[in-house]
Design an enzyme around this catalytic site. Structure first.
Site, short mmCIF file in Angstrom:
data_model
loop_
_atom_site.label_atom_id
_atom_site.label_comp_id
_atom_site.label_asym_id
_atom_site.label_seq_id
_atom_site.Cartn_x
_atom_site.Cartn_y
_atom_site.Cartn_z
N GLY A 154 0.79 -1.24 0.00
CA GLY A 154 0.00 0.00 0.00
C GLY A 154 0.82 1.28 0.00
O GLY A 154 0.33 2.31 0.45
N THR A 155 2.04 1.23 -0.56
CA THR A 155 2.82 2.48 -0.60
C THR A 155 2.18 3.48 -1.56
O THR A 155 2.28 4.70 -1.34
CB THR A 155 4.29 2.25 -0.99
OG1 THR A 155 4.35 1.71 -2.31
CG2 THR A 155 4.98 1.32 -0.01
N ASN A 156 1.54 3.00 -2.60
CA ASN A 156 0.84 3.94 -3.51
C ASN A 156 -0.39 4.53 -2.84
O ASN A 156 -0.69 5.70 -3.03
CB ASN A 156 0.48 3.24 -4.83
CG ASN A 156 1.66 3.20 -5.78
OD1 ASN A 156 2.04 4.22 -6.35
ND2 ASN A 156 2.26 2.03 -5.91
N LEU B 26 -9.46 -7.88 -13.22
CA LEU B 26 -10.90 -7.65 -13.05
C LEU B 26 -11.65 -8.10 -14.30
O LEU B 26 -11.15 -7.97 -15.42
CB LEU B 26 -11.16 -6.17 -12.78
CG LEU B 26 -10.61 -5.69 -11.43
CD1 LEU B 26 -10.47 -4.18 -11.41
CD2 LEU B 26 -11.52 -6.16 -10.28
N ASN C 94 -5.27 2.62 -13.16
CA ASN C 94 -4.31 1.66 -12.61
C ASN C 94 -2.90 2.25 -12.69
O ASN C 94 -2.58 2.97 -13.62
CB ASN C 94 -4.37 0.37 -13.44
CG ASN C 94 -3.38 -0.68 -12.97
OD1 ASN C 94 -3.31 -0.99 -11.78
ND2 ASN C 94 -2.61 -1.24 -13.89
N HIS D 285 0.92 1.05 -13.13
CA HIS D 285 1.70 -0.12 -13.55
C HIS D 285 3.19 0.25 -13.54
O HIS D 285 3.57 1.31 -14.04
CB HIS D 285 1.28 -0.58 -14.95
CG HIS D 285 2.00 -1.82 -15.37
ND1 HIS D 285 1.66 -3.07 -14.89
CD2 HIS D 285 3.08 -2.00 -16.17
CE1 HIS D 285 2.50 -3.96 -15.40
NE2 HIS D 285 3.37 -3.34 -16.17
C1 GAR Z 1 3.48 -1.26 -7.30
O1 GAR Z 1 4.79 -1.26 -7.82
C2 GAR Z 1 2.47 -1.23 -8.44
O2 GAR Z 1 2.88 -0.45 -9.52
C3 GAR Z 1 2.42 -2.68 -8.82
O3 GAR Z 1 2.44 -3.38 -7.59
C4 GAR Z 1 3.17 -2.59 -6.62
C5 GAR Z 1 2.29 -2.41 -5.40
O4 GAR Z 1 2.96 -1.72 -4.38
N1 GAR Z 1 1.26 -2.97 -9.60
C6 GAR Z 1 1.25 -3.84 -10.61
O5 GAR Z 1 2.20 -4.52 -10.89
C7 GAR Z 1 -0.06 -3.92 -11.37
N2 GAR Z 1 0.09 -4.71 -12.56
P1 GAR Z 1 2.18 -0.99 -3.19
O6 GAR Z 1 1.19 -2.02 -2.61
O7 GAR Z 1 3.26 -0.67 -2.21
O8 GAR Z 1 1.50 0.22 -3.74
#
Ligand code: GAR
Length: 195
Positions: A12-14, A94, A108, A110
């Site tokens: 969940g850093t994003n 999804l 999203n 990516h």
């Molecule tokens: C992030 O790097 C995001 O871009 C990626 O998963 C990670 C989640 O980190 N998403 C994908 O690969 C989607 N295809 P987070 O939970 O710390 O935000």
């Protein structure tokens, strides 16, 4: 005020970057109304709770079908009156039914420069492993609308990040997060909330 539903699977850093940008005023006219995780272990849930944000865990295995689980997500998102669904490290594909329920209302993040290293099977650390295997010198992150093609929707923002000598997938992932993801995701949300 645009209400956001943020879907998460992991750290969940994003999500944290979104919450920090709202707190600091970098995102205006938006609030996180709901965080939905597809795993009870997702640390993103703690981040949401620390912010007093409503959370829900909706797991496929607790429902008769994936369709039923997605219907529960649709209902929860609509019950909060959310106008934008943000996939912030949501690592499950999804179905078209879910996507059609929120046409042009799902974005999203990516961790690559789409159309490189994207599509089914490219998620999380795997994306950076493949980028290093290929030997690219520049990678980055992309924010895009979600449509029925995995990672195929309209691109809203991209930011490039250099690969450095000796990078491991973990080191590269962290650089892509700090230099690209945590910047462009809040920027896009702010734009969509104020257009
Ligand atoms: C992030 O790097 C995001 O871009 C990626 O998963 C990670 C989640 O980190 N998403 C994908 O690969 C989607 N295809 P987070 O939970 O710390 O935000």
């Amino acid at each position: 005020m645009l209400k956001l539903a943020v879907l998460v699977s992991g750290g969940g850093t994003n999500l944290q970057a979104i919450l920090d940008a709202i707190d600091s005023g970098k995102i205006k006219n938006a609030e996180v109304a709901l965080v939905i995780a597809n795993k009870t272990s997702a640390y993103a849930l703690e981040r949401a709770k620390n912010h007093g944000i409503k959370t829900a865990v909706i797991r496929k295995k607790d429902f008769a079908s994936k369709e039923d689980a997605e219907q529960a997500m649709i209902d929860a998102i609509n019950a909060e009156g959310c106008g934008l669904v943000v996939l912030a490290g949501f690592l499950s594909v999804l179905s078209p039914k879910f996507i059609r329920a929120f046409e042009k209302k799902i974005i999203n993040i990516h961790p690559s420069l789409i159309p490189s290293f994207c599509g089914e099977g490219y998620y999380g650390l795997k994306v950076h492993e493949e980028a290093l295997k290929k030997g690219v010198k520049v990678t980055g992150a992309t924010v895009h609308y979600v449509d029925e093609i995995v990672d195929g929707g309209e691109i809203l923002a991209q930011k490039a990040v250099y690969v450095e000598e000796g990078d491991t997938p973990e080191v590269l992932q962290k650089r892509v997060m700090t230099e690209a993801e945590w910047i462009i995701l809040p920027e896009v949300i702010n734009k969509l909330a104020n257009q």
